[in-house]
Design a protein around this motif. Structure first.
Motif, mmCIF file in Angstrom:
data_model
loop_
_atom_site.group_PDB
_atom_site.id
_atom_site.type_symbol
_atom_site.label_atom_id
_atom_site.label_comp_id
_atom_site.label_asym_id
_atom_site.label_seq_id
_atom_site.Cartn_x
_atom_site.Cartn_y
_atom_site.Cartn_z
ATOM 1 N N GLY A 42 10.029 -4.379 -0.397
ATOM 2 C CA GLY A 42 9.717 -3.760 -1.692
ATOM 3 C C GLY A 42 8.324 -3.154 -1.714
ATOM 4 N N ASP A 43 7.353 -3.858 -1.135
ATOM 5 C CA ASP A 43 5.984 -3.335 -1.067
ATOM 6 C C ASP A 43 5.937 -2.064 -0.226
ATOM 7 N N ILE A 44 6.657 -2.057 0.883
ATOM 8 C CA ILE A 44 6.679 -0.881 1.759
ATOM 9 C C ILE A 44 7.330 0.297 1.038
ATOM 10 N N ARG A 45 8.448 0.040 0.383
ATOM 11 C CA ARG A 45 9.117 1.110 -0.370
ATOM 12 C C ARG A 45 8.203 1.664 -1.456
ATOM 13 N N ALA A 46 7.513 0.788 -2.182
ATOM 14 C CA ALA A 46 6.610 1.231 -3.251
ATOM 15 C C ALA A 46 5.481 2.085 -2.682
ATOM 16 N N ALA A 47 4.918 1.668 -1.558
ATOM 17 C CA ALA A 47 3.837 2.437 -0.936
ATOM 18 C C ALA A 47 4.330 3.814 -0.508
ATOM 19 N N LEU A 48 5.512 3.869 0.085
ATOM 20 C CA LEU A 48 6.057 5.160 0.528
ATOM 21 C C LEU A 48 6.388 6.045 -0.671
ATOM 22 N N ARG A 49 6.910 5.472 -1.753
ATOM 23 C CA ARG A 49 7.177 6.254 -2.977
ATOM 24 C C ARG A 49 5.888 6.810 -3.569
ATOM 25 N N ASP A 87 8.271 9.870 6.032
ATOM 26 C CA ASP A 87 8.402 8.427 6.251
ATOM 27 C C ASP A 87 9.299 7.750 5.221
ATOM 28 N N ARG A 88 9.247 8.200 4.001
ATOM 29 C CA ARG A 88 10.056 7.552 2.951
ATOM 30 C C ARG A 88 11.534 7.590 3.315
ATOM 31 N N GLU A 89 12.019 8.752 3.704
ATOM 32 C CA GLU A 89 13.425 8.899 4.054
ATOM 33 C C GLU A 89 13.734 8.247 5.403
ATOM 34 N N SER A 90 12.813 8.412 6.337
ATOM 35 C CA SER A 90 13.012 7.845 7.677
ATOM 36 C C SER A 90 13.058 6.321 7.629
ATOM 37 N N PHE A 91 12.230 5.722 6.783
ATOM 38 C CA PHE A 91 12.221 4.267 6.668
ATOM 39 C C PHE A 91 13.593 3.763 6.246
ATOM 40 N N GLU A 92 14.166 4.370 5.228
ATOM 41 C CA GLU A 92 15.478 3.928 4.744
ATOM 42 C C GLU A 92 16.558 4.098 5.814
ATOM 43 N N ALA A 93 16.517 5.226 6.526
ATOM 44 C CA ALA A 93 17.514 5.465 7.581
ATOM 45 C C ALA A 93 17.329 4.490 8.741
ATOM 46 N N ASP A 94 16.082 4.272 9.151
ATOM 47 C CA ASP A 94 15.809 3.341 10.254
ATOM 48 C C ASP A 94 16.176 1.915 9.873
#
Length: 98
Positions: free
Chosen positions: A20-27, A35-42
């Motif tokens: 959640g912290d990583i997603r919030a930082a990327l958002r 990175d935001r999209e790549s993180f979710e795909a990876d």
């Protein structure tokens, strides 16, 4: 980049303790472009290929993106990138036929 660098946040660093912290930082725009999209795909790929007893691939994705966010926050990062660009330009000018 090493995992050790990702594990040692500096002063004022974002809390990146969980997904959640990583997603919030990327958002919020931290991290590199895409990175935001790549993180979710990876993360999805890692989850799909992991077994219920081996989540090493998931952990590796989390560590990688946490490190990317920390690297992007590093004030010396832009300086290092510019030094690399300057050195590349210099080497191209000095190269035969350059």
């Amino acid at each position: 980049m090493s995992a050790q660098h990702a594990e040692t946040p500096g002063p004022g660093a974002l809390p990146l303790r969980n997904i959640g912290d990583i997603r919030a930082a990327l958002r919020s725009g931290h991290g590199f472009p895409g990175d935001r999209e790549s993180f979710e795909a990876d993360l999805q790929r890692a989850l799909e290929t992991s077994s219920e007893t081996d989540l090493n691939a998931v952990a590796a994705v989390i560590v990688d993106y946490r490190g990317r966010i920390r690297l992007y926050q590093d004030p010396d990062f832009d300086i290092a990138v510019q030094e690399g660009k300057d050195l590349t330009s210099l080497l191209k000018r000095e190269a035969p036929g350059g």
